[in-house]
Write a protein that holds these residues in place. Structure first.
Motif, PDB file in Angstrom:
ATOM      1  N   ALA A  60       0.874  -1.229   0.051  1.00 46.28           N
ATOM      2  CA  ALA A  60       0.153  -0.002  -0.106  1.00 46.28           C
ATOM      3  C   ALA A  60       0.760   0.961   0.001  1.00 46.28           C
ATOM      4  O   ALA A  60       2.043   1.093   0.312  1.00 46.28           O
ATOM      5  CB  ALA A  60      -0.815  -0.020   1.116  1.00 46.28           C
ATOM      6  N   THR A  61       0.261   2.360  -0.368  1.00 48.16           N
ATOM      7  CA  THR A  61       1.025   3.460  -0.209  1.00 48.16           C
ATOM      8  C   THR A  61       0.230   4.544   0.785  1.00 48.16           C
ATOM      9  O   THR A  61      -0.798   4.427   0.997  1.00 48.16           O
ATOM     10  CB  THR A  61       0.863   4.553  -1.390  1.00 48.16           C
ATOM     11  N   SER A  62       1.211   5.296   1.428  1.00 48.66           N
ATOM     12  CA  SER A  62       0.737   6.147   2.491  1.00 48.66           C
ATOM     13  C   SER A  62       1.305   7.665   2.485  1.00 48.66           C
ATOM     14  O   SER A  62       2.536   7.710   1.775  1.00 48.66           O
ATOM     15  CB  SER A  62       1.120   5.830   4.003  1.00 48.66           C
ATOM     16  N   VAL A  63       0.883   8.651   2.486  1.00 54.16           N
ATOM     17  CA  VAL A  63       1.689  10.194   2.433  1.00 54.16           C
ATOM     18  C   VAL A  63       2.476  10.306   3.638  1.00 54.16           C
ATOM     19  O   VAL A  63       3.468  11.370   3.316  1.00 54.16           O
ATOM     20  CB  VAL A  63       0.495  11.489   2.130  1.00 54.16           C
ATOM     21  N   ASN A  64       2.335   9.612   4.767  1.00 65.53           N
ATOM     22  CA  ASN A  64       3.295   9.820   5.721  1.00 65.53           C
ATOM     23  C   ASN A  64       4.084   8.780   6.562  1.00 65.53           C
ATOM     24  O   ASN A  64       4.953   8.999   7.405  1.00 65.53           O
ATOM     25  CB  ASN A  64       2.693  10.916   6.847  1.00 65.53           C
ATOM     26  N   TRP A  65       3.549   7.595   6.417  1.00 68.24           N
ATOM     27  CA  TRP A  65       4.099   6.222   6.976  1.00 68.24           C
ATOM     28  C   TRP A  65       4.725   5.564   5.955  1.00 68.24           C
ATOM     29  O   TRP A  65       4.384   5.255   4.620  1.00 68.24           O
ATOM     30  CB  TRP A  65       3.031   5.479   7.501  1.00 68.24           C
ATOM     31  N   SER A  66       5.973   4.889   6.174  1.00 68.91           N
ATOM     32  CA  SER A  66       6.567   3.691   5.503  1.00 68.91           C
ATOM     33  C   SER A  66       6.836   2.828   6.828  1.00 68.91           C
ATOM     34  O   SER A  66       7.581   2.958   7.591  1.00 68.91           O
ATOM     35  CB  SER A  66       7.631   4.332   4.781  1.00 68.91           C
ATOM     36  N   GLY A  67       6.624   1.565   6.194  1.00 66.12           N
ATOM     37  CA  GLY A  67       6.956   0.281   7.188  1.00 66.12           C
ATOM     38  C   GLY A  67       5.736  -0.392   7.215  1.00 66.12           C
ATOM     39  O   GLY A  67       5.369  -0.937   5.967  1.00 66.12           O
ATOM     40  N   SER A 190      -5.437  -1.340  15.560  1.00 66.80           N
ATOM     41  CA  SER A 190      -4.347  -1.593  14.771  1.00 66.80           C
ATOM     42  C   SER A 190      -3.128  -1.619  15.382  1.00 66.80           C
ATOM     43  O   SER A 190      -3.181  -1.303  16.642  1.00 66.80           O
ATOM     44  CB  SER A 190      -4.254  -0.570  13.488  1.00 66.80           C
ATOM     45  N   ALA A 191      -1.947  -2.109  14.927  1.00 64.12           N
ATOM     46  CA  ALA A 191      -0.489  -1.950  15.497  1.00 64.12           C
ATOM     47  C   ALA A 191       0.347  -1.696  14.116  1.00 64.12           C
ATOM     48  O   ALA A 191       0.137  -2.290  13.160  1.00 64.12           O
ATOM     49  CB  ALA A 191      -0.190  -3.183  16.085  1.00 64.12           C
ATOM     50  N   GLU A 192       1.521  -1.051  14.434  1.00 62.73           N
ATOM     51  CA  GLU A 192       2.358  -0.685  13.461  1.00 62.73           C
ATOM     52  C   GLU A 192       3.648  -0.295  13.950  1.00 62.73           C
ATOM     53  O   GLU A 192       4.042   0.038  15.115  1.00 62.73           O
ATOM     54  CB  GLU A 192       1.928   0.735  12.562  1.00 62.73           C
ATOM     55  N   ILE A 193       4.751  -0.489  12.876  1.00 60.00           N
ATOM     56  CA  ILE A 193       6.186  -0.383  13.210  1.00 60.00           C
ATOM     57  C   ILE A 193       6.518   0.614  11.885  1.00 60.00           C
ATOM     58  O   ILE A 193       6.454   0.159  10.738  1.00 60.00           O
ATOM     59  CB  ILE A 193       7.018  -1.522  13.065  1.00 60.00           C
ATOM     60  N   ILE A 194       6.715   1.942  12.447  1.00 60.13           N
ATOM     61  CA  ILE A 194       6.896   2.873  11.102  1.00 60.13           C
ATOM     62  C   ILE A 194       8.186   3.856  11.286  1.00 60.13           C
ATOM     63  O   ILE A 194       8.496   4.344  12.044  1.00 60.13           O
ATOM     64  CB  ILE A 194       5.587   3.809  11.414  1.00 60.13           C
ATOM     65  N   ALA A 195       8.176   4.196  10.015  1.00 55.99           N
ATOM     66  CA  ALA A 195       9.210   5.549   9.683  1.00 55.99           C
ATOM     67  C   ALA A 195       8.177   6.494   9.258  1.00 55.99           C
ATOM     68  O   ALA A 195       7.416   6.105   8.292  1.00 55.99           O
ATOM     69  CB  ALA A 195      10.344   5.034   8.608  1.00 55.99           C
ATOM     70  N   THR A 234       4.547   1.992   1.410  1.00 56.12           N
ATOM     71  CA  THR A 234       5.456   2.805   0.674  1.00 56.12           C
ATOM     72  C   THR A 234       4.994   4.396   0.905  1.00 56.12           C
ATOM     73  O   THR A 234       4.096   4.557   0.794  1.00 56.12           O
ATOM     74  CB  THR A 234       5.679   2.454  -0.803  1.00 56.12           C
ATOM     75  N   MET A 235       5.986   5.322   1.350  1.00 57.46           N
ATOM     76  CA  MET A 235       5.405   6.742   1.546  1.00 57.46           C
ATOM     77  C   MET A 235       5.643   7.369   0.331  1.00 57.46           C
ATOM     78  O   MET A 235       6.515   7.487  -0.528  1.00 57.46           O
ATOM     79  CB  MET A 235       6.234   7.338   2.676  1.00 57.46           C
ATOM     80  N   VAL A 236       4.373   7.924  -0.309  1.00 60.67           N
ATOM     81  CA  VAL A 236       4.286   8.550  -1.429  1.00 60.67           C
ATOM     82  C   VAL A 236       3.757   9.919  -1.205  1.00 60.67           C
ATOM     83  O   VAL A 236       2.448  10.001  -0.569  1.00 60.67           O
ATOM     84  CB  VAL A 236       3.351   7.753  -2.478  1.00 60.67           C
ATOM     85  N   SER A 237       4.313  11.038  -1.542  1.00 62.92           N
ATOM     86  CA  SER A 237       3.621  12.494  -0.953  1.00 62.92           C
ATOM     87  C   SER A 237       2.510  12.617  -1.804  1.00 62.92           C
ATOM     88  O   SER A 237       2.203  11.627  -2.880  1.00 62.92           O
ATOM     89  CB  SER A 237       4.648  13.426  -1.490  1.00 62.92           C
ATOM     90  N   ALA A 238       1.627  13.608  -1.561  1.00 62.33           N
ATOM     91  CA  ALA A 238       0.417  14.054  -2.201  1.00 62.33           C
ATOM     92  C   ALA A 238       0.733  14.284  -3.686  1.00 62.33           C
ATOM     93  O   ALA A 238      -0.467  14.339  -4.453  1.00 62.33           O
ATOM     94  CB  ALA A 238      -0.362  15.154  -1.418  1.00 62.33           C
ATOM     95  N   ALA A 239       1.907  14.710  -3.882  1.00 67.02           N
ATOM     96  CA  ALA A 239       2.319  15.197  -5.246  1.00 67.02           C
ATOM     97  C   ALA A 239       2.908  13.821  -6.144  1.00 67.02           C
ATOM     98  O   ALA A 239       3.112  14.072  -7.116  1.00 67.02           O
ATOM     99  CB  ALA A 239       3.209  16.236  -5.312  1.00 67.02           C
ATOM    100  N   GLU A 243       8.843   8.873  -1.228  1.00 67.17           N
ATOM    101  CA  GLU A 243       9.683   9.518  -0.132  1.00 67.17           C
ATOM    102  C   GLU A 243      10.422   8.227   0.442  1.00 67.17           C
ATOM    103  O   GLU A 243      11.542   8.571   0.958  1.00 67.17           O
ATOM    104  CB  GLU A 243       8.962  10.046   0.759  1.00 67.17           C
ATOM    105  N   ALA A 244       9.690   7.192   0.697  1.00 61.16           N
ATOM    106  CA  ALA A 244      10.526   6.111   1.659  1.00 61.16           C
ATOM    107  C   ALA A 244       9.826   4.754   1.232  1.00 61.16           C
ATOM    108  O   ALA A 244       8.706   4.622   1.079  1.00 61.16           O
ATOM    109  CB  ALA A 244      10.350   6.103   3.069  1.00 61.16           C
ATOM    110  N   THR A 245      10.605   3.792   1.077  1.00 63.30           N
ATOM    111  CA  THR A 245      10.092   2.336   0.875  1.00 63.30           C
ATOM    112  C   THR A 245      10.705   1.302   1.793  1.00 63.30           C
ATOM    113  O   THR A 245      11.562   1.300   2.209  1.00 63.30           O
ATOM    114  CB  THR A 245      10.847   2.099  -0.604  1.00 63.30           C
TER     115      THR A 245
END
Length: 315
Positions: A60-67, A190-195, A234-239, A243-245
């Protein structure tokens, strides 16, 4: 932090990818209150990796989380833990931010109970610090030293009745911070481990260049992450800028997150201290207290008040 859609619906796991290639599949997020700042899913694990992978992970992708994050029905998740090596950030004139943490809630819920470390750049200098946060309350930063290369570990445990124990340790510096907190809004969904790329009250902030952060011994509900059914984010910005994988999960509970970009458009002005550092809000439902072990009392350090971006509400 900006609230976004809730947890994913329709993201079906695919088969394990070969040689790091994501498997096929598709999915999308369903609307809801709180939760991640939006993501879309594609089935399959993050790909093959020596030592074994979480073949049941979705992508999945997120604008602010990766992990990695796993979501379920309320009451499902009662503990999360991991260790990592604090990465060194490369700083330029731009003000940038990054954080590394474990937490409960945040995927489809309006609270997050979490603890971890910060690695920011301001005026060309790197700043490292530990913290805990009971979102939507402001984070509380510890006065203990944190340096690149330090071996960190963290855990969040739900004790029942809205009570939580959050523990952060720096095994290199020799300190541990343990704090008992309460929440009236936690759902344990939920539970998460995140950058993470932290946010201020308006938007996601530029991500610090942390290179690669390596997580190990990741566990959800006292079981290895690789045995769970997490989403690899995977972190992908709104644009649309990656950003991070995350890597695939190896050896049951180890993975890495690699920085790709700050997420800002070419020519964009660096975040100013004013826009990146709103004053903390007054806690409404929790009253931060700490019971540190072999370390000074945690406090919102006055000298670092500019760090009070509200940085960890769901993605």
């Amino acid at each position: 932090m900006a609230a976004g859609p809730g947890s994913a619906a329709g993201a079906e796991p695919g088969s394990q990818g070969a040689e790091g290639t994501p498997a096929s599949g598709s999915g999308s997020s369903a609307g809801g209150s709180g939760g991640w700042d939006g993501w879309s899913g594609s089935g399959g694990s993050a790909g093959g990796q020596a030592g074994g992978t979480a073949a049941n992970a979705t992508a999945a992708t997120s604008v602010n989380w990766s992990g990695y994050a796993e979501a379920g029905t309320p009451g499902t998740f009662t503990s999360v833990s991991s260790s990592w090596t604090e990465p060194a950030v490369t700083c330029s004139a731009q003000q940038t931010f990054s954080s590394f943490w474990v937490g409960l809630d945040g995927d489809g819920t309006q609270s997050v109970e979490q603890t971890g470390t910060e690695a920011d750049c301001t005026n060309g200098a790197a700043i490292y610090q530990g913290w805990f946060e009971m979102f939507p309350n402001a984070p509380v930063f510890f006065n203990n030293p944190v340096a690149p290369g330090d071996t960190m570990s963290a855990s969040v445990v739900a004790n029942g009745g809205g009570a939580f124990t959050l523990t952060l340790s720096d095994h290199t510096q020799g300190w541990t911070q343990t704090t008992d907190q309460t929440s009236t809004t936690a759902q344990l969904g939920s539970a998460e481990i995140i950058a993470e790329a932290p946010s201020d009250t308006n938007s996601v902030l530029p991500l610090s260049n942390f290179g690669t952060v390596n997580f190990a011994d990741a566990m959800i509900n006292n079981a290895a992450l690789g045995t769970a059914n997490p989403a690899g984010l995977t972190m992908v910005s709104a644009a649309g800028v990656t950003e991070a994988t995350p890597s695939a999960v190896a050896n049951g509970g180890s993975f890495s997150v690699t920085w790709d970009s700050s997420g800002t458009a070419v020519g964009a002005a660096p975040a100013s201290a004013a826009s990146a550092s709103p004053a903390p809000t007054v806690p409404a439902t929790t009253s931060p207290t700490t019971s540190p072990t072999a370390s000074p009392t945690a406090s919102p350090s006055a000298g670092n008040s500019a760090w009070y971006h509200r940085h960890h509400h769901g993605h």
